[in-house]
Design a protein around this motif. Structure first.
Motif, PDB file in Angstrom:
ATOM      1  N   LEU A   1     -36.555  30.649 -24.545  1.00 52.38           N
ATOM      2  CA  LEU A   1     -35.530  29.845 -23.758  1.00 52.38           C
ATOM      3  C   LEU A   1     -35.797  30.254 -22.104  1.00 52.38           C
ATOM      4  O   LEU A   1     -35.750  29.295 -21.437  1.00 52.38           O
TER       5      LEU A   1
ATOM      6  N   THR B   1     -32.403  33.495 -34.591  1.00 50.13           N
ATOM      7  CA  THR B   1     -32.502  33.220 -35.744  1.00 50.13           C
ATOM      8  C   THR B   1     -31.634  33.933 -36.893  1.00 50.13           C
ATOM      9  O   THR B   1     -30.904  33.553 -37.752  1.00 50.13           O
TER      10      THR B   1
ATOM     11  N   GLN C   1     -33.419  34.676 -27.690  1.00 52.75           N
ATOM     12  CA  GLN C   1     -34.338  33.325 -28.006  1.00 52.75           C
ATOM     13  C   GLN C   1     -35.581  33.541 -27.127  1.00 52.75           C
ATOM     14  O   GLN C   1     -35.525  33.478 -25.786  1.00 52.75           O
TER      15      GLN C   1
ATOM     16  N   ARG D   1     -31.646  25.203 -31.959  1.00 50.31           N
ATOM     17  CA  ARG D   1     -32.325  24.349 -31.200  1.00 50.31           C
ATOM     18  C   ARG D   1     -31.274  23.564 -30.415  1.00 50.31           C
ATOM     19  O   ARG D   1     -31.146  23.172 -29.178  1.00 50.31           O
TER      20      ARG D   1
ATOM     21  N   ASP E   1     -33.345  26.508 -37.596  1.00 49.47           N
ATOM     22  CA  ASP E   1     -34.279  26.351 -36.530  1.00 49.47           C
ATOM     23  C   ASP E   1     -33.564  25.011 -35.864  1.00 49.47           C
ATOM     24  O   ASP E   1     -33.428  24.959 -34.626  1.00 49.47           O
ATOM     25  N   ALA E   2     -33.145  23.898 -36.684  1.00 48.18           N
ATOM     26  CA  ALA E   2     -32.740  22.661 -35.754  1.00 48.18           C
ATOM     27  C   ALA E   2     -31.337  22.928 -35.554  1.00 48.18           C
ATOM     28  O   ALA E   2     -31.106  22.613 -34.281  1.00 48.18           O
TER      29      ALA E   2
ATOM     30  N   THR F   1     -24.237  19.923 -31.880  1.00 46.92           N
ATOM     31  CA  THR F   1     -24.460  21.118 -32.731  1.00 46.92           C
ATOM     32  C   THR F   1     -23.440  21.113 -34.074  1.00 46.92           C
ATOM     33  O   THR F   1     -23.839  21.260 -34.968  1.00 46.92           O
TER      34      THR F   1
ATOM     35  N   ALA G   1     -29.731  23.771 -26.543  1.00 51.42           N
ATOM     36  CA  ALA G   1     -30.002  22.618 -25.741  1.00 51.42           C
ATOM     37  C   ALA G   1     -28.631  22.311 -25.132  1.00 51.42           C
ATOM     38  O   ALA G   1     -28.563  22.037 -23.683  1.00 51.42           O
TER      39      ALA G   1
END
Length: 232
Positions: free
Chosen positions: A134, A69, A131, A94, A90-91, A28, A98
């Motif tokens: 999730l 978001t 989210q 995500r 978004d990337a 991240t 993760a």
């Protein structure tokens, strides 16, 4: 006689660390740097925590829920000095989710417990989360998403537990009255007091006995639920 069981998710069906930056987030941070942010790893963790805290403060009074978001957009705008594109947000989210989800663990015995209960009751999950995909994703990974008649999330309802709107959304989706359901979770206000005020029978996972709940409604873990429900 209850016909439905509504489960909290985090701390009830899965174990996790509630701290938002408890895990390692190297990917991240690398994504953030790749977008042009000149922040160290430590600065990223501190800044991300501050961004969440600001949204939490604004939501607390009315139990309003915010999305990943929203907080991701605000944080990236701050560190990049520009409005991020939707794809960038978004990337980033995500990757963060993760890496955060690596700290979510599935306790032994929960899957067969849920399967066993689903043969007698209709089941649902009612959870606070930022989210929408999730919790369904974790339920699918556990192999019990199909055992749930509904997954109701605070981010989709717009209100978090203990606001009555989220319990109302759950019973409406299931087509039942509140008295037909029991609620089980690990947080007193969200998973016991809130459901009880709404008209459900609630059970609290409270192995240390800290909360002021009736003894027959206190569970050591979710595995105690079937026996507790059999008591007169």
């Amino acid at each position: 006689m209850p016909t439905h069981i509504l489960f909290d998710f985090f701390g009830t069906l899965v174990d996790y660390d509630a701290r938002r930056t408890a895990q390692g987030f190297p990917r991240t941070h690398a994504e953030l740097v790749g977008l042009g942010a000149g922040v160290s790893y430590a600065e990223f963790l501190a800044g991300w925590d501050r961004a969440f805290a600001g949204f939490d403060l604004g939501s607390a009074a009315g139990d309003h829920e915010f999305s990943m978001t929203q907080v991701g957009t605000a944080y990236l705008a701050e560190v990049l000095g520009r409005r991020p594109a939707a794809g960038e947000v978004d990337a980033f989210i995500r990757l963060y989710l993760a890496e955060w989800s690596a700290g979510v663990t599935y306790p032994d015995g929960v899957v067969p417990l849920v399967r066993s209960l689903s043969r007698v009751y209709r089941l649902a999950v009612v959870t606070n989360t930022h989210q929408p995909d999730l919790v369904p994703g974790h339920l699918a990974a556990m192999g019990i998403l199909d055992a749930m008649d509904a997954v109701v999330t605070s981010v989709e309802v717009g209100r978090r537990k203990p606001h009555p709107a989220i319990y109302a959304a759950a019973v409406e989706r299931l087509g039942i009255e509140p008295g037909a359901a029991v609620f089980v979770g690990d947080t007193y206000t969200a998973d016991f007091a809130g459901p009880e005020r709404f008209g459900m029978t609630a059970y609290l996972i409270d192995p240390s006995g800290r909360a002021d709940v009736p003894a027959d409604r206190r569970l050591r873990s979710v595995h105690d639920l079937p026996e507790a429900m059999r008591r007169p």
